[in-house]
Design a protein around this motif. Structure first.
Motif, mmCIF file in Angstrom:
data_model
loop_
_atom_site.group_PDB
_atom_site.id
_atom_site.type_symbol
_atom_site.label_atom_id
_atom_site.label_comp_id
_atom_site.label_asym_id
_atom_site.label_seq_id
_atom_site.Cartn_x
_atom_site.Cartn_y
_atom_site.Cartn_z
ATOM 1 N N PRO A 1 0.880 -1.206 0.106
ATOM 2 C CA PRO A 1 -0.038 0.103 -0.012
ATOM 3 C C PRO A 1 0.898 1.251 0.138
ATOM 4 C CG PRO A 1 -0.226 -1.320 2.025
ATOM 5 C CD PRO A 1 0.769 -2.209 1.239
ATOM 6 N N ALA A 2 0.566 2.118 -0.955
ATOM 7 C CA ALA A 2 1.319 3.439 -0.738
ATOM 8 C C ALA A 2 1.023 4.280 0.634
ATOM 9 C CB ALA A 2 0.794 4.371 -2.166
ATOM 10 N N ARG A 3 2.249 4.609 0.840
ATOM 11 C CA ARG A 3 2.436 5.349 2.303
ATOM 12 C C ARG A 3 3.122 6.487 2.154
ATOM 13 N NH1 ARG A 3 4.086 0.041 2.879
ATOM 14 N NH2 ARG A 3 2.603 -0.585 4.133
ATOM 15 N N PRO A 4 3.141 7.679 3.034
ATOM 16 C CA PRO A 4 4.230 8.569 2.853
ATOM 17 C C PRO A 4 5.594 8.378 3.085
ATOM 18 C CG PRO A 4 2.433 9.083 4.548
ATOM 19 C CD PRO A 4 2.169 7.851 4.004
ATOM 20 N N THR A 5 6.318 8.681 2.248
ATOM 21 C CA THR A 5 7.729 8.546 2.276
ATOM 22 C C THR A 5 8.721 9.571 2.138
ATOM 23 O OG1 THR A 5 9.518 6.974 1.709
ATOM 24 C CG2 THR A 5 7.987 7.753 0.004
ATOM 25 N N ALA A 6 9.909 9.970 2.704
ATOM 26 C CA ALA A 6 10.684 10.833 2.245
ATOM 27 C C ALA A 6 11.342 10.765 1.060
ATOM 28 C CB ALA A 6 11.873 11.182 3.478
ATOM 29 N N ARG A 7 11.464 9.596 0.562
ATOM 30 C CA ARG A 7 12.219 9.596 -0.726
ATOM 31 C C ARG A 7 11.271 9.938 -1.991
ATOM 32 N NH1 ARG A 7 15.583 4.947 -3.096
ATOM 33 N NH2 ARG A 7 15.965 5.882 -5.194
ATOM 34 N N GLU A 8 11.732 10.660 -2.734
ATOM 35 C CA GLU A 8 10.909 10.892 -4.016
ATOM 36 C C GLU A 8 11.280 9.984 -5.016
ATOM 37 O OE1 GLU A 8 10.635 15.233 -5.053
ATOM 38 O OE2 GLU A 8 10.658 15.494 -3.151
ATOM 39 N N GLY A 9 10.372 9.865 -6.060
ATOM 40 C CA GLY A 9 10.517 8.810 -7.258
ATOM 41 C C GLY A 9 10.257 7.524 -7.086
ATOM 42 N N VAL A 10 9.794 7.152 -5.874
ATOM 43 C CA VAL A 10 9.690 5.696 -5.639
ATOM 44 C C VAL A 10 8.086 5.249 -6.557
ATOM 45 C CG1 VAL A 10 8.728 4.041 -4.114
ATOM 46 C CG2 VAL A 10 10.715 5.895 -3.452
ATOM 47 N N ARG A 11 8.247 4.134 -7.090
ATOM 48 C CA ARG A 11 7.040 3.494 -8.059
ATOM 49 C C ARG A 11 6.323 2.495 -6.920
ATOM 50 N NH1 ARG A 11 8.398 2.338 -14.037
ATOM 51 N NH2 ARG A 11 6.329 2.456 -13.988
ATOM 52 N N TRP A 12 5.341 2.749 -6.931
ATOM 53 C CA TRP A 12 4.364 1.901 -5.886
ATOM 54 C C TRP A 12 3.515 0.935 -6.913
ATOM 55 C CZ3 TRP A 12 4.787 2.390 -0.716
ATOM 56 C CH2 TRP A 12 5.382 3.425 -0.466
ATOM 57 N N THR A 13 3.261 -0.331 -6.546
ATOM 58 C CA THR A 13 2.530 -1.203 -7.138
ATOM 59 C C THR A 13 2.129 -2.249 -5.938
ATOM 60 O OG1 THR A 13 2.272 -2.831 -9.051
ATOM 61 C CG2 THR A 13 4.324 -2.934 -7.794
ATOM 62 N N ARG A 14 1.162 -3.015 -6.606
ATOM 63 C CA ARG A 14 0.731 -4.048 -5.282
ATOM 64 C C ARG A 14 0.747 -5.522 -6.009
ATOM 65 N NH1 ARG A 14 -2.574 -2.867 -0.906
ATOM 66 N NH2 ARG A 14 -1.652 -4.978 -0.400
ATOM 67 N N GLU A 15 1.027 -6.241 -5.034
ATOM 68 C CA GLU A 15 0.964 -7.545 -5.452
ATOM 69 C C GLU A 15 -0.296 -8.162 -5.728
ATOM 70 O OE1 GLU A 15 1.094 -7.981 -0.934
ATOM 71 O OE2 GLU A 15 1.048 -6.471 -2.547
ATOM 72 N N ARG A 16 -0.369 -9.063 -6.632
ATOM 73 C CA ARG A 16 -1.768 -10.002 -6.890
ATOM 74 C C ARG A 16 -1.930 -11.294 -6.482
ATOM 75 N NH1 ARG A 16 0.114 -6.559 -10.540
ATOM 76 N NH2 ARG A 16 1.307 -8.010 -11.974
ATOM 77 N N PRO A 17 -2.906 -11.529 -5.608
ATOM 78 C CA PRO A 17 -3.635 -10.590 -4.867
ATOM 79 C C PRO A 17 -2.820 -9.860 -3.973
ATOM 80 C CG PRO A 17 -3.946 -12.912 -3.798
ATOM 81 C CD PRO A 17 -3.040 -13.021 -4.940
ATOM 82 N N PRO A 18 -3.656 -8.649 -3.222
ATOM 83 C CA PRO A 18 -2.905 -8.224 -2.310
ATOM 84 C C PRO A 18 -2.681 -8.973 -0.839
ATOM 85 C CG PRO A 18 -4.686 -6.515 -3.188
ATOM 86 C CD PRO A 18 -4.829 -7.883 -3.750
ATOM 87 N N GLY A 19 -1.424 -8.897 -0.493
ATOM 88 C CA GLY A 19 -1.169 -9.642 0.812
ATOM 89 C C GLY A 19 -0.883 -11.248 0.160
ATOM 90 N N GLY A 20 -0.774 -11.155 -1.050
ATOM 91 C CA GLY A 20 -0.321 -12.583 -1.668
ATOM 92 C C GLY A 20 1.045 -13.109 -1.227
ATOM 93 N N GLY A 21 1.979 -12.559 -0.445
ATOM 94 C CA GLY A 21 3.179 -12.903 -0.047
ATOM 95 C C GLY A 21 4.282 -12.408 -0.675
ATOM 96 N N PRO A 22 5.560 -12.888 -0.637
ATOM 97 C CA PRO A 22 6.759 -12.247 -1.204
ATOM 98 C C PRO A 22 6.939 -12.566 -2.564
ATOM 99 C CG PRO A 22 7.189 -13.858 0.434
ATOM 100 C CD PRO A 22 5.835 -13.652 0.879
ATOM 101 N N VAL A 23 6.583 -13.816 -3.013
ATOM 102 C CA VAL A 23 6.791 -14.038 -4.311
ATOM 103 C C VAL A 23 5.793 -13.322 -5.048
ATOM 104 C CG1 VAL A 23 6.942 -15.859 -5.994
ATOM 105 C CG2 VAL A 23 7.713 -16.391 -3.779
ATOM 106 N N ALA A 24 4.606 -13.195 -4.840
ATOM 107 C CA ALA A 24 3.720 -12.208 -5.622
ATOM 108 C C ALA A 24 4.309 -10.636 -5.603
ATOM 109 C CB ALA A 24 2.345 -12.263 -4.777
ATOM 110 N N ALA A 25 5.041 -10.369 -4.582
ATOM 111 C CA ALA A 25 5.560 -9.102 -4.465
ATOM 112 C C ALA A 25 6.710 -8.995 -5.445
ATOM 113 C CB ALA A 25 5.957 -8.667 -2.928
ATOM 114 N N VAL A 26 7.338 -9.972 -5.409
ATOM 115 C CA VAL A 26 8.769 -9.860 -6.452
ATOM 116 C C VAL A 26 8.270 -9.749 -7.914
ATOM 117 C CG1 VAL A 26 10.528 -11.148 -7.432
ATOM 118 C CG2 VAL A 26 10.236 -11.035 -5.111
ATOM 119 N N ALA A 27 7.001 -10.907 -8.184
ATOM 120 C CA ALA A 27 6.571 -10.666 -9.590
ATOM 121 C C ALA A 27 5.866 -9.406 -9.793
ATOM 122 C CB ALA A 27 5.450 -11.799 -9.624
ATOM 123 N N ALA A 28 5.371 -8.695 -9.034
ATOM 124 C CA ALA A 28 4.676 -7.313 -9.282
ATOM 125 C C ALA A 28 5.763 -6.601 -9.563
ATOM 126 C CB ALA A 28 3.771 -6.951 -8.189
ATOM 127 N N GLY A 29 6.838 -6.289 -8.720
ATOM 128 C CA GLY A 29 7.958 -5.568 -8.738
ATOM 129 C C GLY A 29 8.775 -5.781 -9.948
#
Length: 194
Positions: A52-80
């Protein structure tokens, strides 16, 4: 000089051992865990945070979500992986309060200098355990392992990266320390104050 690299930060976990708290948003020394990790990877071409997108001090970060949300680290790697283009990608957990740019650069440089037979440079903690979420990977090798795995949802990370040829890099500065429990977080805060 290190070859250009991208970064994926999985940040969508349930934090069950932290009673469901927003773990990346927890602070050590008035800085969120996520911002500490993002500061360490300031040398990346592209930084993708999966969660989930949240405030951060770093600019230029790209945000995405794993499918399904909360689908675990491998789903996160796939989305990234859908958003990175560099030949090297670092996977960095969102709960590493002591990760620093020196270690990120060491991992990227180690993989760069390892030759074509190494698929990853993985940080090894003081207990001798590989830390696959503090590691640099050849993007093509990760994509091939992901394609061979099938549906990434709910898959353990070791199933994705376990077959990759790894160069093990010693964690000489104890930066692989992560915050999985309230006790871990309090110990990190104490260490930060000292």
């Amino acid at each position: 000089m290190t070859t250009p690299y991208d970064v994926i930060v999985p940040a969508g976990g349930a934090a069950r051992r932290l009673d469901g708290a927003d773990k990346p948003g927890l602070t050590v020394g008035e800085t969120s865990l996520l911002d500490r990790v993002l500061a360490a990877c300031a040398g990346s071409r592209t930084t993708v945070v999966v969660g989930p997108a949240r405030p951060t001090a770093r600019e230029g970060v790209r945000w995405t979500r794993e499918r399904p949300p909360g689908g675990g680290p491998v789903a996160a790697v796939a989305a990234g992986l859908d958003l990175v283009t560099a030949d090297t990608v670092l996977l960095l957990a969102a709960d590493l309060p002591f990760l620093d740019r020196r270690t990120v650069d060491r991992l990227a440089s180690a993989l760069d200098g390892a030759g074509p037979h190494a698929d990853a440079a993985v940080l090894v903690d003081a207990g001798g355990r590989d830390q696959p979420l503090t590691a640099a990977y050849r993007t093509a090798a990760l994509r091939a392992a992901l394609a061979a795995l099938g549906d990434p949802a709910g898959q353990p990370l070791r199933r994705l990266v376990g077959g990759l040829n790894r160069l093990r890099v010693a964690d000489t500065d104890n930066v692989a320390y992560d915050c999985d429990t309230w006790e871990d977080l309090e110990q990190a805060r104490e260490r930060d104050r000292s």
